[in-house]
Design a protein around this motif. Structure first.
Motif, mmCIF file in Angstrom:
data_model
loop_
_atom_site.group_PDB
_atom_site.id
_atom_site.type_symbol
_atom_site.label_atom_id
_atom_site.label_comp_id
_atom_site.label_asym_id
_atom_site.label_seq_id
_atom_site.Cartn_x
_atom_site.Cartn_y
_atom_site.Cartn_z
ATOM 1 N N CYS A 147 0.824 -1.219 0.000
ATOM 2 C CA CYS A 147 0.000 0.000 0.000
ATOM 3 C C CYS A 147 0.850 1.258 0.000
ATOM 4 O O CYS A 147 0.433 2.284 -0.509
ATOM 5 C CB CYS A 147 -0.921 -0.002 1.216
ATOM 6 S SG CYS A 147 -2.347 -1.066 0.976
ATOM 7 N N GLY A 192 3.903 -8.165 4.511
ATOM 8 C CA GLY A 192 4.060 -9.061 3.368
ATOM 9 C C GLY A 192 5.427 -8.831 2.745
ATOM 10 O O GLY A 192 6.188 -9.770 2.480
ATOM 11 N N ASP A 193 5.742 -7.571 2.561
ATOM 12 C CA ASP A 193 7.003 -7.200 1.907
ATOM 13 C C ASP A 193 8.216 -7.641 2.739
ATOM 14 O O ASP A 193 9.142 -8.269 2.233
ATOM 15 C CB ASP A 193 7.012 -5.673 1.739
ATOM 16 C CG ASP A 193 8.154 -5.170 0.889
ATOM 17 O OD1 ASP A 193 8.043 -5.258 -0.340
ATOM 18 O OD2 ASP A 193 9.160 -4.702 1.449
ATOM 19 N N GLY A 213 -2.286 -5.840 2.630
ATOM 20 C CA GLY A 213 -3.340 -4.849 2.436
ATOM 21 C C GLY A 213 -3.625 -4.585 0.966
ATOM 22 O O GLY A 213 -4.754 -4.686 0.492
ATOM 23 N N MET A 214 -2.579 -4.285 0.229
ATOM 24 C CA MET A 214 -2.765 -3.807 -1.139
ATOM 25 C C MET A 214 -3.488 -4.799 -2.044
ATOM 26 O O MET A 214 -4.287 -4.422 -2.897
ATOM 27 C CB MET A 214 -1.402 -3.487 -1.749
ATOM 28 C CG MET A 214 -1.477 -2.868 -3.112
ATOM 29 S SD MET A 214 0.105 -2.990 -3.901
ATOM 30 C CE MET A 214 0.003 -1.660 -5.051
HETATM 31 C C1 LIG Z 1 7.156 -10.107 -6.911
HETATM 32 C C2 LIG Z 1 5.774 -9.741 -6.511
HETATM 33 N N1 LIG Z 1 5.003 -10.654 -5.879
HETATM 34 C C3 LIG Z 1 3.751 -10.340 -5.498
HETATM 35 C C4 LIG Z 1 3.252 -9.093 -5.745
HETATM 36 C C5 LIG Z 1 1.827 -8.756 -5.343
HETATM 37 N N2 LIG Z 1 1.788 -7.916 -4.153
HETATM 38 C C6 LIG Z 1 1.664 -6.587 -4.235
HETATM 39 S S1 LIG Z 1 1.582 -5.886 -2.732
HETATM 40 C C7 LIG Z 1 1.698 -7.381 -1.963
HETATM 41 C C8 LIG Z 1 1.647 -7.519 -0.468
HETATM 42 C C9 LIG Z 1 1.712 -6.251 0.255
HETATM 43 O O1 LIG Z 1 1.470 -6.472 1.616
HETATM 44 P P1 LIG Z 1 2.301 -5.755 2.726
HETATM 45 O O2 LIG Z 1 3.739 -5.801 2.437
HETATM 46 O O3 LIG Z 1 1.875 -6.334 4.041
HETATM 47 O O4 LIG Z 1 1.886 -4.215 2.614
HETATM 48 P P2 LIG Z 1 0.469 -3.518 2.793
HETATM 49 O O5 LIG Z 1 -0.123 -3.479 1.420
HETATM 50 O O6 LIG Z 1 -0.332 -4.314 3.753
HETATM 51 O O7 LIG Z 1 0.796 -2.158 3.290
HETATM 52 C C10 LIG Z 1 1.801 -8.400 -2.877
HETATM 53 C C11 LIG Z 1 1.899 -9.828 -2.515
HETATM 54 C C12 LIG Z 1 4.084 -8.162 -6.405
HETATM 55 N N3 LIG Z 1 3.671 -6.930 -6.670
HETATM 56 N N4 LIG Z 1 5.331 -8.500 -6.766
#
Ligand SMILES: Cc1ncc(C[n+]2csc(CCOP(=O)(O)OP(=O)(O)O)c2C)c(N)n1
Length: 488
Positions: free
Chosen positions: A63, A106-107, A137-138
């Protein structure tokens, strides 16, 4: 009389140029999202500490992917999970900078777990802001490594079950057992008191880096009302009442005062080009002869080339030589290898772009030139060639002709010609010679200059030169094969 001035902290951009036409002061975050709070605390800290001008923020995928639109600092976007590796490179080459990563759970704790673990273990002098909202989230609230036991997400509709999905990773607890980190704290955004504690932790983590004390990380338990399907106030309460039970707040490691400050020497600039050349062993090409200008016909301009064949056929090297020759010829170039699972015997292909303008993406999905060195490659990629494009294939190995009628075709018996020179392995350079002669996109002189630079084994340069000449001569003596200008 006291006057209260409400304004954006100086660490933020004056206006947010996210999308033309959009409101230029609001962020893209949802109502009640913790990212907004944390952004503000960081921006304020940088402003107050007068560090914004030398800060470089590495934004994540998630996000907060648009963080670079908001922070008025140096910004770099990293691939998913790779922010600590990118930050490592920046900090080491610019040790005078304050380098921060900003990452979701996630990241940081899924795709990027090894990155942060190794950076922490090396004690990189970077600051990590870790936003833990217990979901992705995203992408629509899938389970993250930090998702609570029993918590329902899109991918755990019946609640996270440790028998199936394991337990939430406690990032602070794990990283704090490492020797190198200087400061690790978990805070939250549940209420005003917690936000004030987060404010202090943010400043302490940044100061830790500014004082040369090493790796610092702040984990921030953060509400995600949209992802949790809760109202903003309810979500804040959930952080305080539920999340903190599983993720206790507090300082997990603080050895800042015991550490001697250390600052990597900063020359104020990156290494000079001469230094880069010296380290990489590049020879000075000042003495090399100027290259003849090239004037390719319209359909041969700015070639987007896909080169494909078996592993071991020198596919990637062919691409490298072409890219190096293109660079010498004055093009913007890119070379993108794509390895099969095995080095020899498997398939290999690479993408090469020679362009008059900067290359946006190195991917070649619609090649204007397909070079197929074996039949599977021809069959796999023929359909992708742009109409009017060129298919150049090794007619001594491929016993079928391309079926497309809307492309130009140039069969070259490359392996046979290479055999006649004494080594099948140089069939790649025969093909390259034919390509440059046929398209005129780069001069043969550029290829001959590029060869010793790009070839892994210098003792083969002479043989490869001969192979290029053989390819050039073949194309010269077979202009009817496709012709330079007319599609067949
Ligand atoms: C290599 C890769 N794998 C998967 C994705 C899909 N993706 C985009 S954001 C995300 C997870 C984000 O979650 P988080 O890091 O918890 O951040 P938040 O959005 O909750 O702030 C994923 C799996 C991507 N963009 N690139």
């Amino acid at each position: 009389m006291a006057v209260e001035i409400l304004q954006k902290p100086g660490g933020f951009c004056h206006i947010y140029e996210r999308k033309p036409g959009l409101d230029k002061v609001s962020t893209h975050y949802c109502l009640g999202c913790g990212h907004g709070n944390l952004h503000k605390l960081i921006a304020e800290a940088l402003d107050d500490m007068k560090l914004a001008d030398r800060t470089i923020l590495v934004s994540p995928v998630g996000c907060s992917v648009f963080a670079y639109y908001y922070f008025d600092v140096g910004n770099i976007q990293a691939p998913h999970g790779r922010a600590p590796a990118v930050a490592t490179g920046i900090k080491r080459s610019r040790p005078g900078s304050i380098v921060m990563t900003y990452q979701g759970d996630g990241d940081l704790a899924a795709i990027g777990w090894n990155n942060v673990f190794q950076a922490a273990n090396r004690g990189e002098h970077i600051t990590v802001f870790f936003v833990n909202n217990v979901i992705y989230g995203m992408t629509g609230s899938q389970m993250a490594p930090t998702t609570l036991i029993g918590q329902k997400t899109m991918t755990t509709p019946r609640g996270r079950d440790p028998k199936n999905e394991g337990f939430p990773i406690k990032v602070c607890e794990v990283l704090s057992v490492l020797d190198a980190p200087a400061y690790i704290e978990r805070v939250s955004l549940a209420d005003t008191k917690s936000i004030n504690q987060t404010r202090r932790a943010v400043r302490k983590a940044i100061k830790c880096q500014a004082d040369g004390k090493g790796f610092s990380m702040v984990e921030v338990l953060s509400p995600c009302p949209t992802g949790w399907r809760q109202e903003p106030i309810q979500a804040k309460r959930w952080v305080g009442e539920v999340m903190t039970k599983h993720f206790p707040l507090g300082v997990f490691k603080d050895v800042i005062s015991e550490r001697e400050p250390y600052f990597f020497p900063d020359t104020g600039q990156g290494p000079s080009l001469d230094e880069v050349k010296r380290v990489l062993g590049w020879e000075d090409d000042a003495d090399e002869a100027a290259l003849p200008e090239v004037k390719p016909s319209k359909e041969n301009q700015n070639p987007h080339v896909k080169i494909a064949g078996f592993g071991g056929q020198g596919i990637l090297v062919m691409g490298l030589v072409l890219a190096e020759a293109g660079m010498r010829q004055g093009y913007h170039v890119s070379w993108l290898p794509s390895y099969g699972p095995e080095m020899r015997g498997g398939t290999a292909h690479c993408h090469v772009i020679l362009s008059d303008v900067k290359v946006g993406s190195p991917l070649v999905s619609k090649p204007t030139v397909l070079i197929a060195q074996n039949r599977p490659s021809l069959e796999r990629f023929e359909a992708n060639v742009a109409p009017g494009g060129l298919i150049l294939y090794d007619s001594s190995l491929i016993d079928v002709a391309p079926r497309r009628k809307d492309v130009r075709v140039l069969p070259v018996p490359a392996a046979k010609l290479a055999d006649e020179l004494g080594d099948t392995k140089v069939s790649n350079m025969v093909t390259l010679g034919a390509l440059v002669e046929h398209t005129g996109a780069v001069s043969r002189e550029a290829v001959l200059q590029a060869l010793p630079v790009a070839l892994p084994r210098k003792e083969f340069v002479e043989l490869n030169n001969k192979a290029v000449e053989a390819g050039v001569n073949y194309a010269l003596s077979h202009p009817q094969n496709g012709g330079r200008d007319e599609p067949l």
